[in-house]
Design an enzyme around this catalytic site. Sequence first.
Site, PDB file in Angstrom:
ATOM      1  N   GLU A  74       7.730   9.040   3.252  1.00 27.83           N
ATOM      2  CA  GLU A  74       7.832   8.514   1.883  1.00 27.83           C
ATOM      3  C   GLU A  74       6.693   9.008   0.997  1.00 27.83           C
ATOM      4  OE1 GLU A  74       7.688   4.184  -0.391  1.00 27.83           O
ATOM      5  OE2 GLU A  74       8.027   4.286   1.760  1.00 27.83           O
ATOM      6  N   ASP A  75       5.475   9.099   1.543  1.00 23.76           N
ATOM      7  CA  ASP A  75       4.296   9.347   0.713  1.00 23.76           C
ATOM      8  C   ASP A  75       3.762  10.773   0.785  1.00 23.76           C
ATOM      9  OD1 ASP A  75       4.427   6.714  -0.009  1.00 23.76           O
ATOM     10  OD2 ASP A  75       2.897   6.035   1.402  1.00 23.76           O
TER      11      ASP A  75
END
Length: 763
Positions: free
Chosen positions: A103-104
């Site tokens: 996600e990051d």
Amino acid sequence: MNVATLTSPTDFILPDWLNECMVQVPQPDASSTDAETDKDEKESSGPSLICRAFCFAYELHEGQFRASGEPYIAHPVAVAGLLRDLGGSPAMIAAGFLHDVVEDTDVTADEIEERFGPEVRQMVEGVTKLSKFNFSSKTERQAENFRRMFLAMAKDIRVIVVKLADRLHNMRTLEHLPDVKRRRIAMETREIFAPLANRLGIGRVKWELEDLAFKYLEPDAYRQMQSLVSEKRGSREDRIAQVTDVLRDRMAQSGIRCVDISGRPKHLYSIYQKMQRQHKEFHEIFDIAAIRIIVESNEECYRALAIVHDAFKPIPGRFKDYIGLPKPNRYQSLHTVVVGNMGRPLEVQIRTLEMHQIAEYGIAAHWKYKESGHSSSKFTASDEKFTWLRQLLEWQNDLKDAQEYLDNIKDNLFDDDVYVFTPQGDVVALARGATSVDFAYRIHTEVGNRCAGARVDGRMVTLDTPLKNGDIVEIITQKNSHPSLDWLNFTVTSGARNRIRQWYKRSHHDENVARGRSMLEKELGKNGLEALLKSEPMAAVAHRCNYHTVEDLLAALGYGEVTLNLVVNRIRDAVKATQTIEVASHDADTLPLPTSHRNLKEVPASNPNHSPIIGVEGLLYHLAGCCNPVPGEAILGVVTMSSRGISIHRQGCHNVENIPGDRLVPVSWNNSDPARSRPQTYPVNIQIEVIDRVGVLKDILSRLTDNNINVRNAQVKTFPDQTAVIDLCIDIRDHTQLERTFTQVRKMSDVLNMRRISQAEDC
């Protein structure tokens, strides 16, 4: 990164367990080739997998910081530590380190699998939010996140354990976020993740999540409960110590070996809930703490119960046998309430050590307490203990509306069940208030579809009769029977309601398709409609609305599963994106309004997100005074014959039954309206039939006041030797508050009936 040369940030210290894990990992020989090193990593041991996952996460999150100012790596390390405490396998702990990297960062799921294997990839993917996709609203984003998470849970239940560990650490550090974000996350935690932990039986996580959510959602009440519990701690501990000494001696005399016997304080939120539910003050709640007795066998549980009832007087109706009839989350224990040696009620829980481990760790107890060590075995939706997950999966794809999907998740997760039996003696757990129809659909879809009647404990009952604990239910089926839409008025389980709707949709498919086509024709005009329905943008619209074909979308539109406003907006977006199709000889940016709307008075343009009603943007409208709709209810717009614009009614209002279809406007409440965060109330007229006695109106008004309900108007009608009728106009925030108010007032012994009333209105 070489494990041996790893250095952590100066303000972050590795936990002891991770340092010990690193010491266990042999470093590669400098003479080894790269190929040999890769092979060794593929065949790595548990400690090696854990350390490699940490090093990879450390590199990717380097330079990132949390809102608190600490290095971001502190969060995945804390999540991995929680999973280790729950007895997670090396793959689970590795997933804890890596749960945010997809996600990051720019790392893909394929790279996770290449480095750490398919097992780790599956858990990381299941936890990853859909942050890189575009959604039309926060509600839609949240719904899609949960759809994805539950599908991942069906493949491997450990996904949700990783997610719960992630959420628990985020809740522990929530004070560093802005207030609005804190409240949103805390509300989601209370409504979704705490019930999920409860369903999985992980009691220690569920209790902490509830208390932390309580702290941020109701800070004043939380501080008050902290103070009250702290003030009475000394006397409470003395009382419990005396009781435990008595019971320990009696157990020893009877030859029962207690593994443990101790007092357990109840959690703040559970005490607060009881005070609210029973309308009591703190000093009126006696079972603030419970005594827990842990013995070695089931037989000793029942012997210990006899000793407790012999030593102290039991309170009738307060005994529960969760050993013979476990909860759906596999919780087992004997519960009883007795009058202690100081004349105050005291709860006693009796269980074996294995039951205690399951009560604390739930599904995690399976791998945490295996004698052979950590177990990496997977749990899927096919396991009997996860019937609730199967039920979620069975209907989640049938609910296209994001808000309805989220509401059904919440209803399905809360653990408020009634236990009934089949004629063969099998136990079936249903939601509180469930009927024979709910039971029939739980047995099998065809049993529900062919249901013609029911016997409960050997006698015929109506299908809308609520079932009670211990009822033996027999369903009578007939080949020519079929579901009735009236069943939706009394069924309470999501599975039954969705199967009834599915049957209706299948049996009226052609009719629904024709109705949907007609609705689009009235909205967009005939010209070009046929070409539009066969176009690529229309197929994309169907896919965007989660339907396989355009025909399925038309059927859903005709049935009312999706709103006309939503479909038209999606068509506008699709046509605008391609710039290749014109609808009804109009530019794609300016789809025409239906004929009946063209003469409506327009109001000054404003941000549509700030309108409480979706579907009337730029038009004059008002809430109908006949049915007084409130947020959360299904609504319908009617083009009035006067200058008052569009009148917003509750669906089913008798005043719109004979209104022609071309005057009806599909509308809905705007859940993203910023004004919803400010207190706003709506008038609702209710009528209550009560036993005529002195003070009954005062008691009802007191109950409403306790729930912060303002009463605009009250009128009482009495008749000689008959019941009395009370007409009230009350201010309500939304449908949830209205339902809660109805439930609480109906519980009063003098209340015989309660209903909303409508008035006439000129449409």
